[in-house]
Design a protein around this motif. Structure first.
Motif, PDB file in Angstrom:
ATOM      1  N   ILE A  61       0.837  -1.208   0.000  1.00 56.54           N
ATOM      2  CA  ILE A  61       0.000   0.000   0.000  1.00 56.54           C
ATOM      3  C   ILE A  61       0.867   1.251   0.000  1.00 56.54           C
ATOM      4  O   ILE A  61       0.643   2.177  -0.780  1.00 56.54           O
ATOM      5  N   SER A  62       1.870   1.294   0.861  1.00 55.93           N
ATOM      6  CA  SER A  62       2.700   2.503   0.943  1.00 55.93           C
ATOM      7  C   SER A  62       3.476   2.743  -0.354  1.00 55.93           C
ATOM      8  O   SER A  62       3.756   3.891  -0.698  1.00 55.93           O
ATOM      9  N   GLU A  63       3.788   1.704  -1.096  1.00 57.59           N
ATOM     10  CA  GLU A  63       4.520   1.858  -2.350  1.00 57.59           C
ATOM     11  C   GLU A  63       3.634   2.313  -3.511  1.00 57.59           C
ATOM     12  O   GLU A  63       4.136   2.631  -4.581  1.00 57.59           O
ATOM     13  N   LEU A  64       2.309   2.340  -3.303  1.00 61.02           N
ATOM     14  CA  LEU A  64       1.411   2.825  -4.349  1.00 61.02           C
ATOM     15  C   LEU A  64       1.561   4.326  -4.585  1.00 61.02           C
ATOM     16  O   LEU A  64       1.222   4.826  -5.647  1.00 61.02           O
ATOM     17  N   PHE A  65       2.056   5.035  -3.588  1.00 56.45           N
ATOM     18  CA  PHE A  65       2.232   6.482  -3.693  1.00 56.45           C
ATOM     19  C   PHE A  65       3.717   6.768  -3.845  1.00 56.45           C
ATOM     20  O   PHE A  65       4.500   6.473  -2.949  1.00 56.45           O
ATOM     21  N   PRO A  66       4.120   7.356  -4.959  1.00 55.46           N
ATOM     22  CA  PRO A  66       5.549   7.600  -5.186  1.00 55.46           C
ATOM     23  C   PRO A  66       6.091   8.670  -4.238  1.00 55.46           C
ATOM     24  O   PRO A  66       5.336   9.501  -3.717  1.00 55.46           O
ATOM     25  N   PRO A  67       7.391   8.673  -4.014  1.00 54.71           N
ATOM     26  CA  PRO A  67       7.982   9.653  -3.098  1.00 54.71           C
ATOM     27  C   PRO A  67       7.924  11.088  -3.630  1.00 54.71           C
ATOM     28  O   PRO A  67       8.110  12.030  -2.876  1.00 54.71           O
ATOM     29  N   ASN A  68       7.640  11.266  -4.933  1.00 54.15           N
ATOM     30  CA  ASN A  68       7.626  12.619  -5.493  1.00 54.15           C
ATOM     31  C   ASN A  68       6.228  13.250  -5.517  1.00 54.15           C
ATOM     32  O   ASN A  68       5.980  14.166  -6.279  1.00 54.15           O
ATOM     33  N   THR A  69       5.315  12.790  -4.643  1.00 51.04           N
ATOM     34  CA  THR A  69       4.006  13.431  -4.568  1.00 51.04           C
ATOM     35  C   THR A  69       4.186  14.869  -4.089  1.00 51.04           C
ATOM     36  O   THR A  69       5.134  15.177  -3.375  1.00 51.04           O
ATOM     37  N   PRO A  70       3.274  15.751  -4.488  1.00 49.44           N
ATOM     38  CA  PRO A  70       3.415  17.161  -4.091  1.00 49.44           C
ATOM     39  C   PRO A  70       3.464  17.345  -2.577  1.00 49.44           C
ATOM     40  O   PRO A  70       2.782  16.655  -1.834  1.00 49.44           O
TER      41      PRO A  70
ATOM     42  N   TYR B 287      -4.317  10.703  -7.323  1.00 46.96           N
ATOM     43  CA  TYR B 287      -4.173  12.124  -7.649  1.00 46.96           C
ATOM     44  C   TYR B 287      -4.799  12.998  -6.553  1.00 46.96           C
ATOM     45  O   TYR B 287      -4.166  13.887  -6.018  1.00 46.96           O
ATOM     46  N   LYS B 288      -6.043  12.708  -6.222  1.00 44.72           N
ATOM     47  CA  LYS B 288      -6.766  13.564  -5.278  1.00 44.72           C
ATOM     48  C   LYS B 288      -6.234  13.446  -3.852  1.00 44.72           C
ATOM     49  O   LYS B 288      -6.276  14.411  -3.104  1.00 44.72           O
ATOM     50  N   GLY B 289      -5.737  12.288  -3.468  1.00 49.70           N
ATOM     51  CA  GLY B 289      -5.188  12.117  -2.125  1.00 49.70           C
ATOM     52  C   GLY B 289      -4.038  13.065  -1.838  1.00 49.70           C
ATOM     53  O   GLY B 289      -4.085  13.840  -0.874  1.00 49.70           O
ATOM     54  N   PRO B 290      -2.981  13.068  -2.679  1.00 48.61           N
ATOM     55  CA  PRO B 290      -1.886  14.014  -2.440  1.00 48.61           C
ATOM     56  C   PRO B 290      -2.318  15.474  -2.552  1.00 48.61           C
ATOM     57  O   PRO B 290      -1.831  16.319  -1.810  1.00 48.61           O
TER      58      PRO B 290
ATOM     59  N   TYR C 231       0.084  11.501 -13.005  1.00 47.38           N
ATOM     60  CA  TYR C 231      -1.128  11.389 -12.191  1.00 47.38           C
ATOM     61  C   TYR C 231      -2.237  12.381 -12.540  1.00 47.38           C
ATOM     62  O   TYR C 231      -3.348  12.233 -12.057  1.00 47.38           O
ATOM     63  N   SER C 232      -1.957  13.374 -13.384  1.00 49.61           N
ATOM     64  CA  SER C 232      -3.039  14.280 -13.764  1.00 49.61           C
ATOM     65  C   SER C 232      -3.697  13.865 -15.079  1.00 49.61           C
ATOM     66  O   SER C 232      -4.505  14.604 -15.622  1.00 49.61           O
ATOM     67  N   GLN C 233      -3.355  12.675 -15.562  1.00 45.50           N
ATOM     68  CA  GLN C 233      -4.006  12.152 -16.762  1.00 45.50           C
ATOM     69  C   GLN C 233      -5.472  11.864 -16.469  1.00 45.50           C
ATOM     70  O   GLN C 233      -5.855  11.627 -15.330  1.00 45.50           O
ATOM     71  N   THR C 234      -6.284  11.854 -17.495  1.00 46.23           N
ATOM     72  CA  THR C 234      -7.728  11.690 -17.346  1.00 46.23           C
ATOM     73  C   THR C 234      -8.106  10.460 -16.536  1.00 46.23           C
ATOM     74  O   THR C 234      -8.990  10.524 -15.675  1.00 46.23           O
ATOM     75  N   ASP C 235      -7.452   9.328 -16.770  1.00 45.71           N
ATOM     76  CA  ASP C 235      -7.834   8.091 -16.080  1.00 45.71           C
ATOM     77  C   ASP C 235      -7.438   8.075 -14.602  1.00 45.71           C
ATOM     78  O   ASP C 235      -8.002   7.326 -13.817  1.00 45.71           O
ATOM     79  N   LEU C 236      -6.493   8.899 -14.178  1.00 44.79           N
ATOM     80  CA  LEU C 236      -6.067   8.933 -12.771  1.00 44.79           C
ATOM     81  C   LEU C 236      -6.532  10.179 -12.022  1.00 44.79           C
ATOM     82  O   LEU C 236      -6.477  10.219 -10.801  1.00 44.79           O
ATOM     83  N   ARG C 237      -7.018  11.168 -12.733  1.00 43.69           N
ATOM     84  CA  ARG C 237      -7.346  12.455 -12.109  1.00 43.69           C
ATOM     85  C   ARG C 237      -8.439  12.347 -11.042  1.00 43.69           C
ATOM     86  O   ARG C 237      -8.465  13.123 -10.102  1.00 43.69           O
ATOM     87  N   SER C 238      -9.325  11.385 -11.157  1.00 40.97           N
ATOM     88  CA  SER C 238     -10.401  11.215 -10.171  1.00 40.97           C
ATOM     89  C   SER C 238     -10.057  10.183  -9.104  1.00 40.97           C
ATOM     90  O   SER C 238     -10.887   9.874  -8.266  1.00 40.97           O
ATOM     91  N   SER C 239      -8.859   9.657  -9.132  1.00 43.47           N
ATOM     92  CA  SER C 239      -8.487   8.580  -8.213  1.00 43.47           C
ATOM     93  C   SER C 239      -7.834   9.114  -6.942  1.00 43.47           C
ATOM     94  O   SER C 239      -7.425  10.274  -6.855  1.00 43.47           O
ATOM     95  N   ILE C 240      -7.718   8.238  -5.977  1.00 42.76           N
ATOM     96  CA  ILE C 240      -7.026   8.566  -4.724  1.00 42.76           C
ATOM     97  C   ILE C 240      -5.549   8.881  -4.981  1.00 42.76           C
ATOM     98  O   ILE C 240      -4.931   9.621  -4.232  1.00 42.76           O
TER      99      ILE C 240
END
Length: 151
Positions: free
Chosen positions: A52-61, A88-91, A77-86
């Motif tokens: 789970i922790s590796e799902l989020f890269p270290p270069n998140t904002p 993108y929106k989580g960070p 992560y700002s691509q259309t298919d990921l923009r509504s996901s955790i």
């Protein structure tokens, strides 16, 4: 609260009941869980499975960074298919001013303090404004990263 055609009373708005009983809406629970997940990823990764922790890269904002400083992350992560996901929106939620109000020095070391603080801030946001209108869903109104240096 429920409308009954037999007594002739019109239904009341539910916002007051949520405020009185300190209950988060479904949207509030989603935001709270997203904030808790990102808090664990950033500050308490040992509480999460490695997968789970590796799902989020270290270069998140990070708080205070700009659009230009996050171009690598945004290009993915700002691509259309990921923009509504955790992913993108989580960070983005984690760097919002609301999370700044939630995070205090003791919450860095205690997940329970962070959970309580996040619920309090989200209840305040949810209860704000007119009693007949719900505020907009926070995940639909996330600010982006600044492209300019103006303040």
């Amino acid at each position: 609260m429920l409308y009954s055609p037999f007594d002739g009373k019109l239904p009341e708005h539910t916002k007051l009941a949520f405020k009185e009983h300190e209950v988060l809406t479904v949207q509030g629970v989603i935001v709270k869980n997203a904030l808790i997940l990102l808090h664990k990823v950033r500050n308490m990764s040992s509480l999460l499975p490695k997968s789970i922790s590796e799902l989020f890269p270290p270069n998140t904002p990070k708080q205070g960074t700009t659009h230009e400083q996050n171009l690598d992350w945004l290009s993915i992560y700002s691509q259309t298919d990921l923009r509504s996901s955790i992913f993108y929106k989580g960070p983005m939620l984690a760097i919002s001013e609301h999370n700044t109000r939630i995070t205090c020095p003791s919450s860095i070391f205690s997940i329970n303090i962070y959970k309580n603080s996040s619920k309090k801030v989200l209840l305040d946001l949810q209860s704000a404004g007119c009693n007949d209108e719900w505020p907009p869903f926070l995940l639909h109104n996330l600010p982006g990263l600044r492209k300019s240096q103006r303040t």
